[in-house]
Each structure stands twice: as C-alpha cells, then as structure tokens.
Design a protein around this motif. Structure first.
Motif, short mmCIF file in Angstrom:
data_model
loop_
_atom_site.label_atom_id
_atom_site.label_comp_id
_atom_site.label_asym_id
_atom_site.label_seq_id
_atom_site.Cartn_x
_atom_site.Cartn_y
_atom_site.Cartn_z
N ARG A 1 12.18 133.59 29.78
CA ARG A 1 12.11 133.50 31.25
C ARG A 1 13.35 134.07 31.92
NH1 ARG A 1 10.40 127.44 32.55
NH2 ARG A 1 10.32 128.27 34.67
N PHE A 2 14.34 134.53 31.14
CA PHE A 2 15.46 135.22 31.79
C PHE A 2 15.79 136.52 31.06
CE2 PHE A 2 17.86 132.20 28.98
CZ PHE A 2 18.57 133.14 28.23
N GLY A 3 16.50 137.38 31.77
CA GLY A 3 16.92 138.65 31.18
C GLY A 3 18.43 138.75 31.29
N MET A 4 19.02 139.60 30.45
CA MET A 4 20.47 139.71 30.48
C MET A 4 20.86 141.18 30.37
SD MET A 4 23.55 137.89 29.56
CE MET A 4 25.15 138.64 29.23
N LEU A 5 21.76 141.60 31.26
CA LEU A 5 22.32 142.94 31.15
C LEU A 5 23.73 142.80 30.60
CD1 LEU A 5 22.38 145.97 31.64
CD2 LEU A 5 23.07 145.52 33.98
N PHE A 6 23.95 143.36 29.42
CA PHE A 6 25.24 143.21 28.77
C PHE A 6 26.26 144.19 29.31
CE2 PHE A 6 22.51 140.96 25.98
CZ PHE A 6 23.30 139.96 25.45
N GLN A 7 27.53 143.81 29.11
CA GLN A 7 28.63 144.64 29.60
C GLN A 7 28.53 146.07 29.07
OE1 GLN A 7 32.30 142.55 29.48
NE2 GLN A 7 33.54 144.34 29.85
N ASP B 1 9.43 140.43 33.23
CA ASP B 1 9.43 139.85 34.59
C ASP B 1 10.13 138.50 34.63
OD1 ASP B 1 8.00 142.03 35.50
OD2 ASP B 1 6.10 141.12 34.91
N PRO B 2 11.44 138.49 34.36
CA PRO B 2 12.16 137.22 34.27
C PRO B 2 12.36 136.57 35.63
CG PRO B 2 13.71 139.01 34.17
CD PRO B 2 12.34 139.64 34.21
N GLU B 3 12.68 135.27 35.58
CA GLU B 3 12.97 134.55 36.83
C GLU B 3 14.46 134.59 37.15
OE1 GLU B 3 10.79 130.62 36.45
OE2 GLU B 3 9.99 131.80 34.79
N ILE B 4 15.27 134.77 36.11
CA ILE B 4 16.72 134.89 36.32
C ILE B 4 17.19 136.14 35.60
CG2 ILE B 4 18.97 133.75 36.12
CD1 ILE B 4 17.54 131.18 35.43
N ILE B 5 18.14 136.85 36.18
CA ILE B 5 18.81 137.92 35.44
C ILE B 5 20.31 137.64 35.45
CG2 ILE B 5 19.16 140.39 35.14
CD1 ILE B 5 16.81 140.94 36.82
N PHE B 6 20.93 137.76 34.29
CA PHE B 6 22.37 137.63 34.17
C PHE B 6 22.98 139.01 33.99
CE2 PHE B 6 20.54 133.72 32.51
CZ PHE B 6 21.22 132.77 33.24
N TYR B 7 24.06 139.24 34.68
CA TYR B 7 24.75 140.54 34.56
C TYR B 7 26.19 140.28 34.15
CZ TYR B 7 21.03 142.02 37.86
OH TYR B 7 19.85 142.27 38.49
N VAL C 1 28.60 138.45 36.79
CA VAL C 1 30.02 138.30 36.49
C VAL C 1 30.69 139.63 36.76
CG1 VAL C 1 31.65 138.20 34.57
CG2 VAL C 1 29.87 136.48 34.77
N THR C 2 31.75 139.62 37.53
CA THR C 2 32.40 140.90 37.81
C THR C 2 33.83 140.66 38.29
OG1 THR C 2 32.23 142.97 39.05
CG2 THR C 2 31.64 140.97 40.22
#
Ligand SMILES: Nc1ncnc2c1ncn2[C@@H]1O[C@H](COP(=O)(O)OP(=O)(O)OP(=O)(O)O)[C@@H](O)[C@H]1O
Ligand SMILES: [Mg+2]
Lengths: 267, 264
Positions: free
Chosen positions: A86-92, A162-168, A201-202
């Motif tokens: 349910r979530f996706g993540m974009l890695f550094q 189609d995630p509900e949360i995306i982490f960047y 995160v930035t």
C-alpha cells in the motif's frame, strides 16, 4: 491545524541507538491523509533512519509506528507484506534493478503482486511512464538513463501499484535545479491528482518551500519544530534560522573550538 | 594479553559469520520447501535464467579444463604405469579418479571462480545501491527472489556439469591413450568402464551437490553482507572465491573420509 483529519502514519516516542549512540530520541509525529510532509535536517541527523523505521526496514529500540492504524513494530512478515503493497518508496539513488529494462522495472511489482494479464501490465507501464514524462523510454536499460531520468523511473515504479503513501528519500539530491523543479512538480501532481500522502526527506530548502504542506525540523535525532511553511520561516528557533538561511555562524557548530588545538597538534 | 584478545575477537567474528551462513541456509530451505506449501512459489523464469547462467554458460570452460586435465592425467599415468608394463590401465586410472575426485573438485573450483564470484558481485552491487532494500519495500523477499533461484541452479547444474566434465576428461584420456600411447580404441574403452563402479560416480555426484550448496551459500552470503561501496563489492567477490575454495577442499576431505571409513 485542522481537526479530525485521518491519520495514516502515527509515530510514538521512537528511540533508536546505533552502537550506544542515540540516533533517534523520542520522535512523535502524525501524518495526515493526502498531505505532503517534509522532513528536514542536517546531514546525519537521522532523517533516513526515521524513514527506514516508518517503512519497517528497521525495528526501533522503543516506541511505536502505526501505518494505516496497524502497529508495524509488531507485524509479522505476511502482515508487513500486505502493508508494503500500500505504499511506494523512491530511494535516494533510485535503486533501479540494473538487470532489468525500464519497462521491466516498473512492471515487476505488478507481475509479482497482481494477477493482471501481460498485455494489461504493458499498457499500465506505458501509463506510468507517461505520468512521469518518460513516454517511449521503456525499452532502455537503466545504464542509459541520466540521474534525473532514473529518479523519474524510480517514481514510476513506486506508483506502480497505486499506493496510498509515497516516501521520498532526498528526491532532489544530485539533480540540477531545473530537474529538481520537475521532480517537485511530479510530487505535487501526484499528491493533488491522486490525493496520495507524501513523506519527503530532503535538505534542499527551495524544494521544501515548493512542496511542503507541513515541515518537520529534525536536529540530532529530536524534532525541533513541526509547522507550516510560514511557521517555519518565521520560527524564533536559532537552529532553524541557521538551517534555512544556510549560515555558518549559529548554534550548530561545525568546527571545534580553538582552545586546546595547539596542544592536540603537538601532543 | 593483546594476542589473546585478538584471537578471541577473530574467533568470535568467525563464529558469528558461520552462524549467519547457517541462518541464511535455513531461511533458504524455508523458502525452498515450506513456503511453497503456503502458496508462495518461486517464479520459474527466475530459476531458469540462473540455470542458464550457472550451467549452460559454464559448459565451455568446464569442457576445456576437463579435456586438458584428462590428457595430463593420461600422460602422467602412462609415465608411472609404463614402468610396471601396465600402460592400458591408464584408462581405468583416469575414469576412476575423474569420477571420484578430480571431476567434482576441479569443476567446483572452476564454477566457484566463475559463478560464485559473479553471484557475490551481483548481489553485492545490489546491496550497496539500495536495490536489495528496494526489493524488500516492494514486499519481495530477497531470499525468495535472489538466493533460492541461485541455490537451486547450482545444486542442479553443478552435478550436471560434473557428469559432463567426467566424460570429457575421459575423452581427453582417450585421445592421449589411443593416439599417443597406442592403446587400441576398443581396449581403451573397455578398460575405462570395466573398473568404474556406480559407487564411484555416485560419491562424486554427492560431493558436487554439496559443493554446489557451498558455492551458492557463500556467494549469496558475501553479496548480501557487502558494505562500503564499490570497494566493498570487490572485497566480497574476492572473499567469496577464497572462502568457497577453502570450504570445497575441506568438505572434500570430510566427505572422502566418510566414504572411505563407511566402506571399510
Ligand atoms: N545501520 C547503521 N549502523 C550504524 N550507524 C548508523 C546506521 N544507519 C545510520 N547510522 C548513523 O545514524 C546517523 C543518522 O544517519 P541517517 O542516515 O539517518 O542520517 P541522514 O539524516 O539521513 O543524513 P544524510 O542527510 O546525510 O542522508 C548517522 O550518524 C549514521 O552514521
Ligand atoms: Mg539520508
């Protein structure tokens, strides 16, 4: 603050040590549905560590993390897997699989976690690529992509299910200002068009003020302040002022004091 | 005191590493045998592509090494046996020693150098570039998707390569025996197979099965535990070859001892 917004991520008194050194000290934080929350702080202050706790990659020493109301510090592997879908993540570093093409990278989560037909998946991959502005690049190998393109493919893969949360994690690290703006626009588009919750995160202050609904200032494993752009800009906190203005003088010390230096050299 | 401390520290870290390798092994067995019962299968294409890499693409080098070692054995054997006037037994010497010992060990070493190091390098690169973590956050367990296919490929393909290598080694012996030592083809082939019993072949294959496990586990372990960028990948790759070599020779000694004493 608006009341009664749905909380999708709740962090309670999170603590983590690495080899006796406290990296996170009593972090508590709520993230609301469809907001864009930006976590800001200097290098090594624990931003990535916090993110790794939220996505279940690290277990805390103390404290709890709830995703969609479920305590993931107690979840077993099966429960965790269904949350991860349910979530996706974009890695550094985008973390694209370099044994696969762009298309195959984006198709992988769909192939593994859905029963969709291959030709449906192909169509969906094209749609995801179009969403990140990379129509027609699907057949390339990941080694043929520039840094900005990699980030965008990573984003396409993160939204594959189609995630509900995306982490960047540092989406703009290593990108030029224009590409940074492009990635920021993608983040904004995704959260407004699909009402996805974003946690970013930035330490790029320009993009912080472009994308953030709320900002979390982290310093040495503690939260200094949580607030809107205006609240952070007008903060009285000296650390925060030093950070957003990027000055050397201030309460954050990067050089050891001069006294004792001579003795240390000649010892 | 310092020496004692150093010895203690090395023993502890080696012990921890051995424990970790066994933990990885048991998790591999879990995903191999138990998880499929719960409906979590391993995609056939993942296994297939690893089999092609570990097996089919190793054929040429295995053939090359086995052919020449067979020829060398024939010449060395002939030198000894001619003094006894028993040159034709070169054929038996080669077939038995290839199947029991030289085939399994030599081919395992070749495959450790070619496939084990490639596994360590590939998984190591994936580790330091966050690809392993990306897999995990996509709810894809790295043991299931990366380790198990490589493990399966090696335990199937290494014995298969060994059978072929044994045969090619015998062919190398045949070439020297017939064209250089002047043994007649019929006699050579008869001697070659007359002295070979099923047990020679089976113990050899059992060895290469164990060697396959060693190569897969060490390659995967070194890869998945890589730290520190490109330099770390290089270190893991080298370590995977060194450790596999040592463990293969060690396992060979233990297994040979077991077979020897079990048959006495
Ligand atoms: N697995 C680990 N083992 C030991 N120490 C760690 C580990 N992960 C992080 N740390 C330490 O925790 C601190 C916080 O690391 P973290 O990666 O969270 O920082 P960050 O805020 O993301 O920094 P950056 O902006 O440079 O990415 C660092 O001092 C780091 O050395
Ligand atoms: Mg970081």
């Amino acid at each position: 603050m608006e009341e009664k917004r749905e909380v999708v991520i709740r962090i309670e008194n999170l603590e983590k040590q690495f080899g006796g050194r406290k990296v996170l000290e009593g972090i508590s934080l709520d993230v609301y549905k469809s907001e864009t929350l930006v976590i800001v702080g200097g290098s090594g202050c624990g931003k990535s560590t916090l993110l790794r706790h939220i996505i279940g990659q690290l277990k805390p020493d103390a404290g709890k993390v709830y995703l969609f109301g479920k305590d993931i510090t107690k979840a077993n592997e099966d429960e965790m897997d269904s949350i991860k879908k349910r979530f996706g993540m974009l890695f550094q570093s985008a973390a694209l699989f370099d044994s696969l093409t762009v298309e195959e990278n984006i198709a992988l989560p769909m192939r593994e976690h859905t029963k969709l037909d291959d030709h449906i998946i192909k169509i969906m991959v094209k749609m995801k690529l179009n969403q990140v502005g990379l129509r027609g690049f699907g057949h390339l190998n990941t080694s043929q992509l520039s840094g900005g393109m990699k980030k965008r493919v990573g984003l396409a893969r993160a939204i594959a299910l189609d995630p509900e949360i995306i982490f960047y994690d540092e989406p703009s690290a290593g990108l030029d200002p224009v590409v940074t703006a492009v990635v920021d626009k993608l983040i904004l588009d995704l959260s407004s068009a699909l009402s996805i919750t974003s946690v970013v995160v930035t330490h790029d202050m320009n993009s912080v003020f472009r994308i953030a609904d709320r900002i979390v200032m982290l310093y040495k494993g503690k939260i200094l302040q949580i607030g809107t752009k205006e609240e952070i800009k007008n903060s009285k906190n000296e650390y925060i002022q030093q950070f957003i203005n990027g000055t050397i003088e201030g309460p954050m010390q990067f050089f050891a004091p001069d006294e004792g230096y001579l003795e240390e050299l000649t010892k | 005191m310092n020496i004692l401390q150093a010895i203690g520290r090395v023993t502890l870290s080696a012990g921890a590493a051995i424990w970790d390798v066994f933990a990885l092994f048991f998790r591999t067995l879990y995903w191999l045998f138990y998880a499929p019962l719960r409906g979590k299968f391993i995609g056939r294409h993942y296994i297939f592509s690893q089999m092609v890499f570990a097996g089919v693409q190793s054929l040429l080098i295995v053939f090359f090494v086995a052919l020449f070692i067979g020829m060398v054995l024939a010449m060395q054997g002939a030198y000894q046996l001619s003094q006894l006037g028993a040159v034709r037994f070169v054929a038996a010497l080669i077939s038995v020693s290839m199947c029991r010992e030289i085939g399994p060990v030599l081919i395992a070493l070749v495959v450790a150098g070619r496939v084990g190091s490639a596994i360590a390098a590939e998984l190591g690169t994936m580790k330091v570039t966050e690809q392993i973590e990306a897999l995990e956050t996509m709810a894809m367990n790295p043991i299931r998707y990366l380790v198990v296919p490589r493990f399966l490929a090696l335990i199937v393909m290494l014995p298969a390569l060994t059978i072929m290598g044994d045969l090619i080694g015998m062919l190398g012996g045949y070439i020297v025996g017939v064209y250089n030592l002047g043994i007649s083809p019929g006699l050579y082939i008869k001697t070659n197979f007359d002295f070979l019993v099923l047990k020679d072949v089976m113990t050899g294959l059992l060895k290469s099965f164990v060697f396959g496990m060693i190569i897969a586990m060490i390659g995967c372990y070194m890869g998945l535990n890589t730290k520190g960028g490109a330099e770390g990948v290089g270190r893991s790759t080298t370590m995977s070859v060194v450790v596999s070599f040592i463990l293969i020779i060690l396992a060979d000694a233990i297994l040979t001892g077991l077979f020897y004493f079990a048959s006495v």
